[in-house]
Design a protein around this motif. Structure first.
Motif, PDB file in Angstrom:
ATOM      1  N   SER A 144       0.879  -1.207  -0.036  1.00 38.12           N
ATOM      2  CA  SER A 144       0.058  -0.001  -0.009  1.00 38.12           C
ATOM      3  C   SER A 144       0.788   1.217  -0.230  1.00 38.12           C
ATOM      4  O   SER A 144       0.660   2.146  -0.729  1.00 38.12           O
ATOM      5  CB  SER A 144      -1.008   0.166   1.320  1.00 38.12           C
ATOM      6  OG  SER A 144      -0.392   0.089   2.316  1.00 38.12           O
ATOM      7  N   ASP A 145       1.906   1.105   0.797  1.00 36.36           N
ATOM      8  CA  ASP A 145       2.831   2.492   0.758  1.00 36.36           C
ATOM      9  C   ASP A 145       3.567   2.520  -0.456  1.00 36.36           C
ATOM     10  O   ASP A 145       3.664   3.872  -0.955  1.00 36.36           O
ATOM     11  CB  ASP A 145       3.855   2.282   1.870  1.00 36.36           C
ATOM     12  CG  ASP A 145       3.292   2.517   3.334  1.00 36.36           C
ATOM     13  OD1 ASP A 145       2.267   3.102   3.382  1.00 36.36           O
ATOM     14  OD2 ASP A 145       4.002   1.887   4.152  1.00 36.36           O
ATOM     15  N   ALA A 148       1.154   4.097  -2.838  1.00 30.07           N
ATOM     16  CA  ALA A 148       0.723   5.434  -2.657  1.00 30.07           C
ATOM     17  C   ALA A 148       1.813   6.372  -3.232  1.00 30.07           C
ATOM     18  O   ALA A 148       1.587   7.310  -3.889  1.00 30.07           O
ATOM     19  CB  ALA A 148       0.750   5.496  -1.037  1.00 30.07           C
ATOM     20  N   THR A 190      -3.972   8.315   0.771  1.00 32.16           N
ATOM     21  CA  THR A 190      -2.763   8.499   0.499  1.00 32.16           C
ATOM     22  C   THR A 190      -1.772   7.205   1.258  1.00 32.16           C
ATOM     23  O   THR A 190      -0.590   6.968   1.006  1.00 32.16           O
ATOM     24  CB  THR A 190      -2.034   9.894   1.037  1.00 32.16           C
ATOM     25  OG1 THR A 190      -2.692   9.824   2.372  1.00 32.16           O
ATOM     26  CG2 THR A 190      -2.620  10.817   0.209  1.00 32.16           C
ATOM     27  N   ASP A 191      -2.556   6.285   1.943  1.00 35.91           N
ATOM     28  CA  ASP A 191      -1.944   5.181   2.479  1.00 35.91           C
ATOM     29  C   ASP A 191      -1.925   4.039   1.469  1.00 35.91           C
ATOM     30  O   ASP A 191      -1.545   2.800   1.842  1.00 35.91           O
ATOM     31  CB  ASP A 191      -2.359   4.742   3.871  1.00 35.91           C
ATOM     32  CG  ASP A 191      -2.009   5.597   4.797  1.00 35.91           C
ATOM     33  OD1 ASP A 191      -0.799   6.162   4.535  1.00 35.91           O
ATOM     34  OD2 ASP A 191      -2.804   5.899   5.954  1.00 35.91           O
ATOM     35  N   ALA A 192      -2.646   4.173   0.447  1.00 36.69           N
ATOM     36  CA  ALA A 192      -2.796   3.355  -0.761  1.00 36.69           C
ATOM     37  C   ALA A 192      -3.204   1.719  -0.286  1.00 36.69           C
ATOM     38  O   ALA A 192      -2.571   1.102   0.090  1.00 36.69           O
ATOM     39  CB  ALA A 192      -1.739   3.284  -1.669  1.00 36.69           C
ATOM     40  N   ALA A 212      -7.298   8.749  -4.839  1.00 35.88           N
ATOM     41  CA  ALA A 212      -6.348   9.209  -4.019  1.00 35.88           C
ATOM     42  C   ALA A 212      -6.545  10.816  -3.714  1.00 35.88           C
ATOM     43  O   ALA A 212      -6.834  11.336  -4.640  1.00 35.88           O
ATOM     44  CB  ALA A 212      -4.953   8.667  -4.137  1.00 35.88           C
TER      45      ALA A 212
END
Length: 320
Positions: A144-145, A148, A190-192, A212
């Motif tokens: 996820s990061d 993002a 934004t942490d996707a 996002a």
């Protein structure tokens, strides 16, 4: 992936590579393997003329010099004028201020279609930081990061962002019609969050769509994907990333109408080739101390990697 390969083979784009001196031969050969035509000109005095006849521009900052950077600036201006794809490989961008300043100035001056780097390199560009591990990745991030970060880079520079590693991540800012053409979406802060669309280097026709928010709270639509596959031996050969940039530029130049799809196809091709290249290496050579019958190692793997791309793009392997 096959439709992108067909376009690549039929159009045989001419790719101008101003690339890493360590791997220039491998970049040229892998582009020939996929059906493109490489040219490796580097003299600033001929950049306008050379880039002016090409279909794509591949820039790699791995072995920088002031002359080479000047050549890249001239070539990038011509590529932007011609509206041909520009790929920028951020090799070791955080190693020195010299590299970072060049990249920042280039991104301010011209629109780059694809920026590519490992996690540490893309993070360095986004934060104007350093890469203490040289050209190797030293940062870590979960899926996820990483997604993002790719989304933030795609938004800031209006381009496709590729983050390479054991899993490759690709993101593109897109309009709503394109983003939701499959009526599939997943909410991404934004942490996707989201799942991958590739498996073992083989392309899936689905697209993971994302929404996002930026630093100001505005919402944006993205196409986001991940590609897995390859082989650990890819880390034992210098320049696999440089070769990948050459492939990305070739695929993108062959299909300028769907650069995201073309970039994803190039990533999938390289991951598939990485696995195929290692598939039967253990069957060659002999278990012996004799130097005359040494088993294949990383040098043989490099050649087999190029061979694998050749056979994939020649239709010898059925890939989705």
């Amino acid at each position: 992936m096959n439709n992108f390969i067909e376009k690549l083979k039929s159009r045989s784009p001419l790719i101008h590579n101003i690339t890493n001196m360590v791997t220039i031969n491998d970049v040229a050969n892998i582009e020939l393997a996929c059906g493109a035509r490489p040219i490796m000109a580097m003299a600033p005095q001929e950049m306008d003329e050379v880039t002016g006849i090409c279909d794509g521009l591949n820039l790699n900052i791995g072995t920088p010099s002031e002359e080479r950077f000047e050549a890249m600036r001239i070539a990038a201006r011509m590529a932007a004028k011609k509206n041909i794809p520009i790929v920028l490989d951020l090799v070791g961008v955080g190693v020195s201020r010299f590299r970072m300043d060049f990249v920042m100035n280039l991104l301010d001056e011209v629109h780059v279609d694809v920026i590519k780097g490992n996690l540490s390199e893309v993070k360095a560009v986004m934060e104007h930081g350093r890469c203490d591990g040289g050209v190797e990745v030293t940062d870590t991030a979960d899926e996820s990061d990483a997604k993002a970060l790719a989304c933030r880079a795609a938004l800031r520079y209006g381009c496709i962002c590729v983050i390479t590693g054991e899993t490759d991540y690709v993101a593109e800012l897109c309009d709503e019609a394109d983003c939701y053409d499959n009526n599939e979406s997943s909410q991404m802060s934004t942490d996707a969050t989201g799942t991958g669309v590739m498996d073992t280097g083989v392309m899936d026709t689905g697209v993971v769509n994302a929404v996002a928010s930026d630093a100001d709270g505005y919402m944006h639509n993205y196409r986001v994907g991940s590609i897995t596959g390859g082989h650990p031996m890819m880390k034992r050969v210098t320049g696999t990333g440089c070769m990948l940039s050459g492939l990305i530029c070739a695929f993108a130049a062959a299909d300028c109408d769907d650069k995201y799809g073309a970039v994803t196809a190039a990533l999938s091709c390289m991951k598939s080739a990485g696995g195929l290249a290692a598939s039967d290496m253990s069957e060659h050579g002999r278990e012996t101390n004799s130097c005359y019958f040494i088993k294949p190692g990383n040098a043989a793997y490099r050649d087999r990697l190029i061979d694998a791309v050749y056979h994939i793009c020649d239709g010898d392997y059925e890939l989705m």
